[in-house]
Design an enzyme around this catalytic site. Structure first.
Site, PDB file in Angstrom:
ATOM      1  N   HIS A 207       0.826  -1.210   0.000  1.00 31.11           N
ATOM      2  CA  HIS A 207       0.000   0.000   0.000  1.00 31.11           C
ATOM      3  C   HIS A 207       0.864   1.265   0.000  1.00 31.11           C
ATOM      4  CE1 HIS A 207      -2.818   2.825   2.321  1.00 31.11           C
ATOM      5  NE2 HIS A 207      -3.401   2.619   1.160  1.00 31.11           N
ATOM      6  N   ARG A 208       0.813   2.021  -1.071  1.00 26.70           N
ATOM      7  CA  ARG A 208       1.651   3.219  -1.259  1.00 26.70           C
ATOM      8  C   ARG A 208       3.134   2.833  -1.209  1.00 26.70           C
ATOM      9  NH1 ARG A 208      -1.794   7.246   2.878  1.00 26.70           N
ATOM     10  NH2 ARG A 208      -3.823   6.376   2.341  1.00 26.70           N
TER      11      ARG A 208
ATOM     12  N   GLU B 180       0.786  -0.799  -4.787  1.00 29.68           N
ATOM     13  CA  GLU B 180      -0.361   0.107  -4.961  1.00 29.68           C
ATOM     14  C   GLU B 180       0.150   1.529  -4.786  1.00 29.68           C
ATOM     15  OE1 GLU B 180      -3.867   2.576  -3.582  1.00 29.68           O
ATOM     16  OE2 GLU B 180      -1.939   2.260  -2.597  1.00 29.68           O
TER      17      GLU B 180
ATOM     18  N   ASP C   4      -0.991   6.059  -5.610  1.00 31.48           N
ATOM     19  CA  ASP C   4      -2.067   7.018  -5.899  1.00 31.48           C
ATOM     20  C   ASP C   4      -1.567   8.061  -6.881  1.00 31.48           C
ATOM     21  OD1 ASP C   4      -3.928   6.108  -3.640  1.00 31.48           O
ATOM     22  OD2 ASP C   4      -2.064   6.553  -2.585  1.00 31.48           O
TER      23      ASP C   4
ATOM     24  N   HIS D 240      -0.919  10.795  -2.353  1.00 34.19           N
ATOM     25  CA  HIS D 240      -2.254  10.380  -1.931  1.00 34.19           C
ATOM     26  C   HIS D 240      -3.214  11.549  -1.747  1.00 34.19           C
ATOM     27  CE1 HIS D 240      -5.395   9.319   0.996  1.00 34.19           C
ATOM     28  NE2 HIS D 240      -5.430   8.177   0.343  1.00 34.19           N
TER      29      HIS D 240
ATOM     30  N   GLU E  75      -3.983   3.826  -8.525  1.00 34.48           N
ATOM     31  CA  GLU E  75      -5.294   4.361  -8.146  1.00 34.48           C
ATOM     32  C   GLU E  75      -5.424   5.794  -8.646  1.00 34.48           C
ATOM     33  OE1 GLU E  75      -6.501   4.544  -3.974  1.00 34.48           O
ATOM     34  OE2 GLU E  75      -8.178   5.812  -4.617  1.00 34.48           O
TER      35      GLU E  75
ATOM     36  N   LYS F   4      -6.980   9.259  -8.556  1.00 29.03           N
ATOM     37  CA  LYS F   4      -7.659   9.990  -7.493  1.00 29.03           C
ATOM     38  C   LYS F   4      -8.574  11.106  -8.005  1.00 29.03           C
ATOM     39  CE  LYS F   4      -6.379   8.305  -3.424  1.00 29.03           C
ATOM     40  NZ  LYS F   4      -7.365   7.511  -2.651  1.00 29.03           N
TER      41      LYS F   4
ATOM     42  N   ASP G 245       0.272  -2.017   4.562  1.00 31.75           N
ATOM     43  CA  ASP G 245       1.462  -1.181   4.739  1.00 31.75           C
ATOM     44  C   ASP G 245       2.667  -2.047   5.105  1.00 31.75           C
ATOM     45  OD1 ASP G 245      -0.189   1.058   4.430  1.00 31.75           O
ATOM     46  OD2 ASP G 245      -0.528   1.242   6.592  1.00 31.75           O
TER      47      ASP G 245
HETATM   48  O1  G3P Z   1      -6.355   0.850  -2.917  1.00 30.12           O
HETATM   49  C1  G3P Z   1      -6.789   0.747  -1.612  1.00 30.12           C
HETATM   50  C2  G3P Z   1      -6.555   1.977  -0.803  1.00 30.12           C
HETATM   51  O2  G3P Z   1      -5.349   2.560  -1.205  1.00 30.12           O
HETATM   52  C3  G3P Z   1      -7.665   2.965  -0.934  1.00 30.12           C
HETATM   53  O3  G3P Z   1      -7.621   3.931   0.056  1.00 30.12           O
HETATM   54  O4  G3P Z   1      -7.181   6.182   0.912  1.00 30.12           O
HETATM   55  O5  G3P Z   1      -5.354   4.502   0.944  1.00 30.12           O
HETATM   56  O6  G3P Z   1      -6.094   5.483  -1.218  1.00 30.12           O
HETATM   57  P1  G3P Z   1      -6.508   5.075   0.182  1.00 30.12           P
HETATM   58 CA    CA Z   2      -4.786   4.251  -2.702  1.00 30.88          CA
END
Ligand code: G3P
Ligand code: CA
Length: 257
Positions: A21-22, A48, A50, A63, A122, A124, A242
């Site tokens: 995540h990120r 993943e 953003d 993000h 992702e 945004k 994470d």
């Molecule tokens: O892709 C899942 C998650 O990243 C979505 O929430 O706020 O972390 O972008 P957020």
């Molecule tokens: Ca995300």
């Protein structure tokens, strides 16, 4: 390749994916090249990240809509020219040793880790005016990486737009709440390949329904050992976390039992 085939290729021999995540954001500043390289080094199955857009139209990886939390600057990403955004420090808020880390462009991410593991991008912003989706697709095709990315969004308009423009890139529909609609029909309508759901509301019944219809489900953002294990037990196909190392360890021991 068609999006279904590309999506299937992400699994190879694996049943569930560990998705950073990120990037590996537990140990490096989120959405930076360091975090992405560490995700690869610690054997995540997917990254993943953003994406947002600068004032002069470059897709960049951050993000929040503002730079305030993760850099030493203030203001909205969309009001920054790229060269000004690049002056910001995106590392020292996290740890002094990451001083000098910059907000990466999407192209820089592909240059650093593209093709090593698949990248879940992702999107945004759903604004039609800024053409972020079109620009992301352009960078993907310029870098010849269409068979190693997944595009996701909370906004169905983004996913519909991606599908209108290409049937080669897999897409994921993000949803944050309990599901009171028909998830299979929704994914079919959007031409999406996977539901990406807030794990707090993911039930065994939902997983079964999607699997019976040939769809996959990923869950976010799962960081505690108990929750990771519970999600594996109900059969999710990807865990967005994470903590790459912890999730990999739990998945390995789950697979051995
Ligand atoms: O892709 C899942 C998650 O990243 C979505 O929430 O706020 O972390 O972008 P957020
Ligand atoms: Ca995300």
């Amino acid at each position: 390749m068609k999006s279904e085939e590309v999506f299937r290729s992400f699994f190879k021999t694996k049943s569930s994916l560990v998705i950073a995540h990120r990037g590996y954001s537990k140990i490096a500043p989120e959405n930076t090249i360091s975090a992405f390289k560490l995700a690869v080094r610690f054997k995540a199955d997917m990254i993943e990240l953003d994406v947002r857009i600068t004032k002069d139209g470059t897709p960049v990886i951050i993000h929040d809509s503002k730079v305030d939390r993760t850099t030493n600057g203030t203001g909205r990403v969309k009001n920054f020219y790229l060269w000004v955004l690049r002056e910001l420090d995106a590392g020292s808020w996290f740890d002094h040793k990451y001083i000098g880390e910059k907000i990466p462009t999407l192209k820089e991410v592909f240059d650093a880790v593209g093709g090593k593991i698949p990248i879940n991008i992702e999107i945004k912003s759903a604004s039609i005016k800024d053409k972020l989706t079109e620009k992301v697709l352009a960078v993907i095709y310029e870098n010849e990486i269409a068979d190693n990315v997944l595009i996701s969004s909370f906004d169905p308009r983004v996913l519909k737009n991606v599908r209108k423009l290409t049937d080669e890139i897999p897409t994921g529909f993000l949803y944050h709440y309990p599901i009171y609609f028909n998830p299979v029909r929704t994914l079919l309508n959007l031409g999406a390949n996977v539901l990406i759901h807030n794990y707090k509301f993911t039930t065994p019944k939902l997983v079964e329904k999607l699997h019976n219809a040939g769809f996959k489900i990923f869950v976010y953002t799962v960081n505690s050992p108990n929750h990771i294990l519970k999600m594996l037990e109900i059969g999710v196909d990807g865990i967005i976390t994470d903590d790459v190392k912890l999730t990999r360890r739990i998945l390995n021991s789950f697979n051995q039992t």
